[in-house]
Scaffold this active site. Structure first.
Site, mmCIF file in Angstrom:
data_model
loop_
_atom_site.group_PDB
_atom_site.id
_atom_site.type_symbol
_atom_site.label_atom_id
_atom_site.label_comp_id
_atom_site.label_asym_id
_atom_site.label_seq_id
_atom_site.Cartn_x
_atom_site.Cartn_y
_atom_site.Cartn_z
ATOM 1 N N ASP A 20 0.857 -1.188 0.000
ATOM 2 C CA ASP A 20 0.000 0.000 0.000
ATOM 3 C C ASP A 20 0.894 1.239 0.000
ATOM 4 O O ASP A 20 1.692 1.424 0.911
ATOM 5 C CB ASP A 20 -0.882 -0.039 1.261
ATOM 6 C CG ASP A 20 -1.911 1.067 1.282
ATOM 7 O OD1 ASP A 20 -2.078 1.761 0.257
ATOM 8 O OD2 ASP A 20 -2.538 1.238 2.342
ATOM 9 N N ASP A 114 -3.086 2.222 -5.954
ATOM 10 C CA ASP A 114 -1.894 2.207 -5.100
ATOM 11 C C ASP A 114 -1.826 1.039 -4.134
ATOM 12 O O ASP A 114 -1.034 1.058 -3.203
ATOM 13 C CB ASP A 114 -1.794 3.528 -4.322
ATOM 14 C CG ASP A 114 -2.747 3.565 -3.139
ATOM 15 O OD1 ASP A 114 -3.910 3.182 -3.318
ATOM 16 O OD2 ASP A 114 -2.314 3.964 -2.051
ATOM 17 N N GLU A 115 -2.644 0.026 -4.343
ATOM 18 C CA GLU A 115 -2.725 -1.065 -3.377
ATOM 19 C C GLU A 115 -2.902 -2.378 -4.103
ATOM 20 O O GLU A 115 -3.685 -2.443 -5.052
ATOM 21 C CB GLU A 115 -4.011 -0.882 -2.572
ATOM 22 C CG GLU A 115 -3.870 -0.570 -1.131
ATOM 23 C CD GLU A 115 -5.248 -0.530 -0.496
ATOM 24 O OE1 GLU A 115 -5.677 -1.564 0.018
ATOM 25 O OE2 GLU A 115 -5.883 0.531 -0.562
HETATM 26 MG MG LIG Z 1 -2.463 3.900 0.139
#
Ligand SMILES: [Mg+2]
Length: 367
Positions: A20, A114-115
């Site tokens: 993350d 983003d993960e």
């Molecule tokens: Mg994040």
């Protein structure tokens, strides 16, 4: 030792990593605009209106959070600097981090730009330690993008995600099989992935505050109160989660839904509740360039029965307002509802990223 009925634990322990990026959009802006570094930054929204999409760590110290109305954010932090989002840049960085993951495994399941979850039980470089892989990926991301990522390492997705949150920012945390159940015990249920604010409120009303409280409930009780999600809650409270990491399926739809703390009965309240969902769907469309033709409305009632209504247009939807208009048209005939409405969802499908669908006449009403 308690014996568990039908334990869905996998035959062989898996090695799962959850990566993350830290305060992703805000960190990208601070990277590219040095004058913003060290300052409270909100991406999205404006001083007067809209919603914060992401907040820098400096802004978070004041209590600014993503999804918070800008007005509230500014009240909490008067010096807050609002920056317009640049989704094309975030998307490009997202592709860079994906390339870092792909050096180790093809089993990558993105949750957002983003993960992602990675299954590294078998991995391309034959590294035995998942922790070492996670550290290599973090170093690689920093080298490639100049940004920091946090990593969680564990034996399932649920715990890996909890772990990545545990040492943020720029941290790594491992939850071993021995630690799993105890780790879950101590946490408030609102921290669990899959327990949103509304569900968390419902659980609290039932006297369920921590993982330990959740584990004290029977499967029947959880199914009665949480429907299909009941078994998931039953197992995660024991640190058990057998969901596979599902690599990159072609996305067929873009959807958002929310469960209410208190069931809705009024049309206007339902329409208002749809707006943030439409915002979410549209934000994703804007971030990815994906567009769709079909809008589907999902309504779940207090007794867990549900209704879905769809409408497919001839052309791709090009504005948020069109989704809102169609959703409203689908919503109206369902009111007044036979029972309280506990959940609403909006989904966009027949996407331009799929195969072209057969041409339909006018507006097709698929019910
Ligand atoms: Mg994040």
């Amino acid at each position: 030792m308690t014996s568990l009925p039908d334990t869905p634990a996998p035959a062989r322990p898996r090695k799962i990593i959850h990566i993350d990026m830290d305060a992703f959009y805000a960190s990208v802006e601070q990277r590219d605009r040095p004058e913003l570094r060290g300052l409270p930054v909100a991406v999205g929204g404006s001083r007067e209106r809209g919603v914060v999409a992401a907040a820098s760590y400096e802004a978070r110290k004041f209590g600014v959070r993503s999804a918070m109305p800008s007005v509230t954010a500014r009240r909490k932090c008067p010096e807050l600097i609002f920056v317009p989002p640049r989704f094309d840049v975030y998307k490009a960085v997202s592709q860079q981090i994906r390339a870092c993951f792909a050096e180790h495994t093809p089993l990558i399941e993105p949750l957002s730009l983003d993960e992602a979850y990675l299954d590294v039980t078998e991995n391309l470089q034959g590294i035995a330690s998942a922790t070492e892989i996670a550290e290599r990926i973090r170093a690689r991301i920093r080298q490639e993008t100049g940004l920091t990522a946090s990593a969680g390492v564990s034996y399932n997705k649920f715990l890996a995600k909890l772990a990545s949150d545990h040492r943020k920012p720029d941290g790594l945390f491992v939850i071993t099989p021995r630690m799993g159940p105890g780790f879950v015990e101590a946490l408030p249920v609102g921290r669990f992935h899959g327990v949103g604010p509304a569900t968390s409120t419902r659980m609290n009303r039932l006297g369920i505050h921590t993982g330990l409280d959740l584990r004290a409930q029977s499967m029947a009780f959880l199914q009665q109160h949480f429907g299909k999600a009941g078994p998931y809650y039953y197992w995660i409270s024991r640190g058990i989660d057998d969901r596979p990491v599902r690599p990159d399926r072609i996305r067929k739809s873009i959807g958002a839904e929310t469960t209410f703390a208190i069931d809705l009965t009024a049309l206007e309240a339902a329409d208002a509740a749809l707006q943030p969902l439409i915002d979410k769907v549209w934000r994703y469309c804007e971030a990815t360039g994906i567009r769709g033709r079909t809008v589907t409305l999902k309504v779940k009632y207090a007794d867990f029965s549900q209704a879905t209504r769809s409408r497919t247009g001839l052309t791709l939807i090009t504005a948020r307002g069109e989704i809102a208009q169609v959703s409203r048209a689908l919503l109206e005939p369902l009111f007044p509802p036979p029972r309280g409405v506990r959940l609403l969802g909006v989904t966009l499908s027949t996407l331009n990223s799929e195969e072209p669908a057969e041409a339909g006449a006018q507006l097709t009403l698929l019910v």
